[in-house]
Design a protein around this motif. Structure first.
Motif, PDB file in Angstrom:
ATOM      1  N   PHE A 126       0.851  -1.187   0.000  1.00 19.79           N
ATOM      2  CA  PHE A 126       0.000   0.000   0.000  1.00 19.79           C
ATOM      3  C   PHE A 126       0.886   1.235   0.000  1.00 19.79           C
ATOM      4  O   PHE A 126       1.773   1.365   0.834  1.00 19.79           O
ATOM      5  CB  PHE A 126      -0.908   0.024   1.232  1.00 19.79           C
ATOM      6  CG  PHE A 126      -1.974  -1.034   1.231  1.00 19.79           C
ATOM      7  CD1 PHE A 126      -3.270  -0.744   0.846  1.00 19.79           C
ATOM      8  CD2 PHE A 126      -1.670  -2.342   1.601  1.00 19.79           C
ATOM      9  CE1 PHE A 126      -4.259  -1.723   0.830  1.00 19.79           C
ATOM     10  CE2 PHE A 126      -2.644  -3.329   1.593  1.00 19.79           C
ATOM     11  CZ  PHE A 126      -3.935  -3.032   1.209  1.00 19.79           C
ATOM     12  N   VAL A 127       0.641   2.136  -0.951  1.00 18.32           N
ATOM     13  CA  VAL A 127       1.396   3.385  -1.039  1.00 18.32           C
ATOM     14  C   VAL A 127       0.454   4.527  -0.693  1.00 18.32           C
ATOM     15  O   VAL A 127      -0.597   4.676  -1.322  1.00 18.32           O
ATOM     16  CB  VAL A 127       1.976   3.599  -2.450  1.00 18.32           C
ATOM     17  CG1 VAL A 127       2.870   4.839  -2.475  1.00 18.32           C
ATOM     18  CG2 VAL A 127       2.760   2.381  -2.909  1.00 18.32           C
ATOM     19  N   ILE A 128       0.826   5.325   0.296  1.00 22.74           N
ATOM     20  CA  ILE A 128      -0.081   6.386   0.741  1.00 22.74           C
ATOM     21  C   ILE A 128       0.625   7.740   0.761  1.00 22.74           C
ATOM     22  O   ILE A 128       1.842   7.819   0.905  1.00 22.74           O
ATOM     23  CB  ILE A 128      -0.643   6.078   2.144  1.00 22.74           C
ATOM     24  CG1 ILE A 128       0.485   6.111   3.181  1.00 22.74           C
ATOM     25  CG2 ILE A 128      -1.354   4.740   2.169  1.00 22.74           C
ATOM     26  CD1 ILE A 128      -0.013   6.256   4.591  1.00 22.74           C
ATOM     27  N   GLY A 129      -0.169   8.784   0.597  1.00 25.77           N
ATOM     28  CA  GLY A 129       0.384  10.124   0.651  1.00 25.77           C
ATOM     29  C   GLY A 129      -0.700  11.151   0.402  1.00 25.77           C
ATOM     30  O   GLY A 129      -1.830  10.820   0.042  1.00 25.77           O
ATOM     31  N   ALA A 130      -0.331  12.413   0.607  1.00 20.82           N
ATOM     32  CA  ALA A 130      -1.249  13.526   0.373  1.00 20.82           C
ATOM     33  C   ALA A 130      -0.694  14.413  -0.732  1.00 20.82           C
ATOM     34  O   ALA A 130       0.519  14.486  -0.929  1.00 20.82           O
ATOM     35  CB  ALA A 130      -1.431  14.337   1.655  1.00 20.82           C
ATOM     36  N   GLY A 131      -1.577  15.076  -1.468  1.00 25.46           N
ATOM     37  CA  GLY A 131      -1.133  16.004  -2.496  1.00 25.46           C
ATOM     38  C   GLY A 131      -0.294  15.335  -3.566  1.00 25.46           C
ATOM     39  O   GLY A 131      -0.583  14.216  -4.001  1.00 25.46           O
ATOM     40  N   THR A 132       0.774  16.011  -3.972  1.00 18.68           N
ATOM     41  CA  THR A 132       1.657  15.484  -5.014  1.00 18.68           C
ATOM     42  C   THR A 132       2.195  14.116  -4.650  1.00 18.68           C
ATOM     43  O   THR A 132       2.230  13.201  -5.489  1.00 18.68           O
ATOM     44  CB  THR A 132       2.833  16.450  -5.253  1.00 18.68           C
ATOM     45  OG1 THR A 132       2.325  17.688  -5.757  1.00 18.68           O
ATOM     46  CG2 THR A 132       3.816  15.876  -6.259  1.00 18.68           C
TER      47      THR A 132
END
Length: 304
Positions: A65-71
């Motif tokens: 699972f790859v998670i992040g916000a924005g760019t």
């Protein structure tokens, strides 16, 4: 400020940026971009260890699972969505979760990066477990959306990988593998979609690509586990067969058709002059690695 994150500092060389012409701007940006690969080089040993961890979990059925916000989150989506057609993996095996959900891919919803509860709900909805891998991506290394998820993953003993662009980031301190590409101040202060974002994409490329290579999705340097879902990919598969064997384009087309456009099976048969049943058996025995499967086939043939 001595304790300010480098991604938030002013770039002393671009203070007159608003006075430059177009060529001066892009020339400086290009010069700054030359430093990105160097910043990643220092993190290569950690990246390699993270890849080994992904492979170890994957072969036991684990997911990524790859998670992040924005760019950062959008880059995770871009990388993950390509893995299905390129390496024939199920969508749920390598999943991206973007702060703000689907809409945030197309609309700026940067306020959602502080939503710590949303990511926990999302991970639980996917039955995220100790057998899975969580990759958190954040330039600052301190985004609540990402940190909350990593802490949860740690609590249930999942493998955690962090990608950030500041030295000694909070993210790295709580991850099993803290990957830091310290890209420094941006051309425009704080605009981490630039150097930081480029570094993140390069690292994501390494994690996904090297993992797929290690898992037998590549033979030599050819993609041999593609889903042949359009004419371009069928042509690429035919080229792969002619590049890797001594058969002609016509023969490559025929053997692909005979094997229901399964490139791995077609390649194994072209390399060994064997049956479809042999291909299935030896590829399975070699856990999907064509080169190992071919070596196994010939070693058993010699013994017999």
């Amino acid at each position: 400020m001595t304790n300010q994150k480098t991604t938030e500092q002013r770039n002393s060389q671009s203070l007159a940026l608003d006075e430059w012409n177009s060529l001066e701007i892009v020339s400086f940006m290009n010069k700054e971009d030359e430093t990105i690969a160097v910043s990643i080089q220092k993190a290569l040993p950690t990246i390699a260890l993270a890849i080994d961890a992904i492979v170890a979990k994957w072969i036991t059925g684990g997911r990524v699972f790859v998670i992040g916000a924005g760019t950062s989150g959008r880059l995770g989506v871009v990388d993950a969505v390509e893995l299905g057609p390129t390496f024939s993996i199920e969508k749920e095996r390598w999943t991206s979760i973007l702060s703000g959900g689907y809409e945030a891919m197309w609309t700026s919803l940067e306020e959602t990066e502080d939503d710590e509860q949303h990511i926990l709900t999302a991970l639980r909805s996917h039955s995220f477990s100790s057998n899975d891998v969580l990759i958190g991506v954040t330039a600052s290394g301190s985004t609540p959306f990402v940190l909350s998820a990593i802490q949860y993953a740690k609590e249930i003993n999942a493998t955690t990988i962090g990608i950030s662009n500041n030295e000694h980031s909070l993210l790295s301190s709580i991850c099993d593998y803290g990957i830091e590409a310290v890209t420094g101040p941006e051309v425009i202060r704080g605009s981490t979609r630039l150097k930081a974002g480029t570094a993140q994409k390069m690292i994501l490329n390494m994690l996904s690509t090297a993992s797929m290579v290690r898992l037998g999705k590549v033979y030599s340097n050819e993609m041999v586990d593609m889903r042949l879902i359009n004419s371009k990919l069928v042509k690429r598969a035919i080229d792969s067969l002619t590049n890797l064997t001594e058969i002609t384009e016509l023969e490559a087309t025929k053997i692909l058709e005979e094997n229901d456009y399964d490139l791995k099976t077609a390649l194994f048969r072209a390399l060994t002059d064997s049956t479809k049943e042999d291909a299935f058996r030896y590829i399975a025995e070699a856990e999907g690695h064509i080169k190992k499967a071919v070596q196994l086939y010939f070693s058993k043939k010699i013994k017999n």
